[in-house]
Design an enzyme around this catalytic site. Structure first.
Site, short mmCIF file in Angstrom:
data_model
loop_
_atom_site.label_atom_id
_atom_site.label_comp_id
_atom_site.label_asym_id
_atom_site.label_seq_id
_atom_site.Cartn_x
_atom_site.Cartn_y
_atom_site.Cartn_z
N CYS A 1 0.82 -1.23 0.00
CA CYS A 1 0.00 0.00 0.00
C CYS A 1 0.85 1.27 0.00
O CYS A 1 0.36 2.34 -0.38
CB CYS A 1 -0.95 0.00 1.19
SG CYS A 1 -2.13 -1.35 1.13
N HIS B 1 -3.43 7.43 2.20
CA HIS B 1 -3.81 6.11 1.69
C HIS B 1 -5.18 5.78 2.28
O HIS B 1 -5.43 6.02 3.47
CB HIS B 1 -2.76 5.08 2.12
CG HIS B 1 -3.21 3.67 1.91
ND1 HIS B 1 -3.68 3.22 0.71
CD2 HIS B 1 -3.26 2.61 2.76
CE1 HIS B 1 -4.00 1.95 0.82
NE2 HIS B 1 -3.76 1.56 2.05
N ASN C 1 -10.09 0.08 -0.12
CA ASN C 1 -8.63 0.15 -0.12
C ASN C 1 -8.10 -0.41 -1.45
O ASN C 1 -8.18 -1.61 -1.68
CB ASN C 1 -8.10 -0.66 1.07
CG ASN C 1 -6.59 -0.62 1.20
OD1 ASN C 1 -5.89 -0.22 0.27
ND2 ASN C 1 -6.09 -1.07 2.33
O1 UT7 Z 1 -3.78 -0.88 3.61
C1 UT7 Z 1 -3.05 -1.64 4.50
C2 UT7 Z 1 -3.34 -1.25 5.85
N1 UT7 Z 1 -4.52 -1.90 6.35
C3 UT7 Z 1 -5.21 -1.32 7.27
O2 UT7 Z 1 -4.88 -0.21 7.60
C4 UT7 Z 1 -6.34 -2.03 7.93
C5 UT7 Z 1 -6.23 -1.78 9.39
N2 UT7 Z 1 -7.24 -2.40 10.18
C6 UT7 Z 1 -8.56 -2.06 10.15
O3 UT7 Z 1 -8.98 -1.23 9.36
C7 UT7 Z 1 -9.47 -2.66 11.17
O4 UT7 Z 1 -8.69 -3.34 12.13
C8 UT7 Z 1 -10.50 -3.65 10.58
C9 UT7 Z 1 -11.54 -2.85 9.81
C10 UT7 Z 1 -9.84 -4.64 9.69
C11 UT7 Z 1 -11.24 -4.37 11.70
O5 UT7 Z 1 -11.82 -3.47 12.62
P1 UT7 Z 1 -11.60 -3.67 14.18
O6 UT7 Z 1 -12.41 -2.63 14.83
O7 UT7 Z 1 -10.13 -3.68 14.42
O8 UT7 Z 1 -12.29 -5.07 14.42
P2 UT7 Z 1 -11.64 -6.42 14.98
O9 UT7 Z 1 -10.76 -7.04 13.98
O10 UT7 Z 1 -11.08 -6.16 16.36
O11 UT7 Z 1 -12.94 -7.30 15.13
C12 UT7 Z 1 -14.03 -6.90 15.97
C13 UT7 Z 1 -15.18 -7.86 15.76
C14 UT7 Z 1 -14.77 -9.31 15.83
O12 UT7 Z 1 -15.81 -10.05 16.48
P3 UT7 Z 1 -15.68 -10.50 18.01
O13 UT7 Z 1 -14.43 -11.33 18.07
O14 UT7 Z 1 -15.55 -9.22 18.78
O15 UT7 Z 1 -16.94 -11.23 18.23
C15 UT7 Z 1 -14.70 -9.75 14.39
O16 UT7 Z 1 -14.93 -11.12 14.20
O17 UT7 Z 1 -15.75 -7.67 14.46
C16 UT7 Z 1 -15.83 -8.94 13.79
N3 UT7 Z 1 -15.68 -8.72 12.37
C17 UT7 Z 1 -16.71 -8.52 11.55
N4 UT7 Z 1 -18.04 -8.47 11.76
C18 UT7 Z 1 -18.83 -8.25 10.71
C19 UT7 Z 1 -14.53 -8.65 11.65
N5 UT7 Z 1 -14.81 -8.41 10.36
C20 UT7 Z 1 -16.15 -8.33 10.27
C21 UT7 Z 1 -17.03 -8.09 9.21
N6 UT7 Z 1 -18.36 -8.06 9.47
N7 UT7 Z 1 -16.61 -7.89 7.94
#
Ligand code: UT7
Length: 323
Positions: free
Chosen positions: A113, A250, A280
């Site tokens: 990225c 980005h 993204n």
């Molecule tokens: O370009 C390269 C750089 N990449 C990035 O910058 C991405 C950086 N990361 C992010 O943008 C975020 O971490 C994400 C959007 C990927 C995830 O958001 P988060 O607030 O960090 O969520 P998490 O991974 O901590 O997950 C929270 C909950 C989990 O459920 P439990 O374990 O709390 O029950 C996940 O299973 O959200 C759940 N979850 C979803 N639920 C519905 C994860 N993905 C999804 C989804 N739909 N698509």
């Protein structure tokens, strides 16, 4: 002094749009979750017969037209991509053939990225030293080809697209009023390769592989790391972050964009955000966002811009430029 200046910007997004509701039909997610956690509403997806180089061709044609140049003028092509048409030759070589650019240096840069900021810095080296007079710097990606559609934590985040800059030498006074690329900061921390990677490759599995990410760890690294690089790129240019007209990050996640802007004291109305429409697009996201800002009349010639990115590696970086 000779500066490398951005004289044309172009972008291209494939026709097919995939909404959050479309994804909710194939994976356990919802429009509400995706919007709340990422700001993403939709993403573009390349057609089956459309390769990364095809997206790049369209973006380059638009950038060349904006610069008043033709393919015959181009004497350097640097493509930032993590989703090349083939393992080799470089997508830049295929792009050169498709555009009809005469023999010249053409190669790819791989920093995921952050690739576009890295590629811009490489082109700056050629142009500012007099080794190129009309460079195409391209970010082109088909990230949707790398997705595992059973992994809801990653498959909702990415999209396809391409953006391109024409970079040419201009005479400057050596001041911050000069048009051109004014300062860079490039970083990589290879101890964090396991936070964001593709689980395949020619010399390991012999497969293309799928994108894997520890999203919340990448998120935490992003806000802190990007802010430091942005400050460094502003310092390298001799400008204050507060004097910047437009911040072009980005486009990974709206919460990261806002978090970085807040940390740097940049007001949100100076931030160009396309994450809702494009998701993204990895190395394509910065030139696409700049293209959108120019198209809608917000970004104008003479504006001071700060570009920044972060991605797999982990890599990150920033660039200060006056358009
Ligand atoms: O370009 C390269 C750089 N990449 C990035 O910058 C991405 C950086 N990361 C992010 O943008 C975020 O971490 C994400 C959007 C990927 C995830 O958001 P988060 O607030 O960090 O969520 P998490 O991974 O901590 O997950 C929270 C909950 C989990 O459920 P439990 O374990 O709390 O029950 C996940 O299973 O959200 C759940 N979850 C979803 N639920 C519905 C994860 N993905 C999804 C989804 N739909 N698509």
């Amino acid at each position: 002094m000779i500066r490398s200046a951005v004289t044309g910007v172009g972008g291209y997004l494939p026709e097919n749009i995939v909404s959050n509701a479309d994804l909710a039909r194939i994976v356990d997610t919802s429009d509400e979750w995706i919007i709340e956690r990422t700001g993403i509403r939709q993403r573009h997806q390349a057609a089956k017969d459309q390769a990364t180089s095809d997206l790049a061709v369209e973006a380059c044609r638009r950038a060349l037209e904006a610069a008043g140049r033709t393919a015959a003028d181009v004497d350097l092509i640097v493509v930032a991509t993590t989703t090349p048409d083939m393992t080799f030759p470089a997508t830049a070589a295929i792009l050169q053939r498709k555009l009809g650019v005469p023999t010249c240096p053409a190669f790819d840069v791989q920093a995921v990225c952050s690739g576009f900021v890295y590629a811009l810095s490489v082109a700056d080296g050629f142009v500012a030293r007099g080794h190129a007079r009309c460079a195409l710097v391209v970010g082109a990606e088909e990230m949707t080809r790398l997705l595992d559609y059973s992994d809801r934590g990653t498959c909702v985040l990415f999209g396809d697209g391409a953006g391109a800059f024409v970079v040419e030498p201009v005479e400057g006074q050596g001041t911050t009023d000069d048009q051109g690329l004014l300062g860079f900061a490039l970083r990589c921390d290879g101890t964090k390769t396991d936070l964001l990677y593709v689980d395949g490759g020619p010399s390991t599995t012999g497969t293309v592989g799928h994108l894997r990410m520890l999203g919340n760890q990448v998120f935490k690294n992003a806000v802190v790391n990007i802010a430091e690089a942005v400050e460094a790129a502003a310092e390298a240019a001799g400008v204050a972050v507060s004097s910047v007209d437009w911040f072009i990050p980005h486009q990974a996640n709206q919460r990261i964009l806002v978090g970085v802007a807040n940390r740097l004291g940049i007001s949100e109305d100076k931030v160009i955000s396309t994450v809702a429409q494009h998701a993204n697009t990895s190395a394509a996201s910065i030139p696409l966002a700049l293209w959108v800002g120019i198209q809608d009349g917000r970004i104008r010639k003479g504006d001071l811009l700060l570009l920044e990115a972060m991605g797999g590696g982990l890599t990150w970086g920033a660039c200060t430029l006056r358009l």
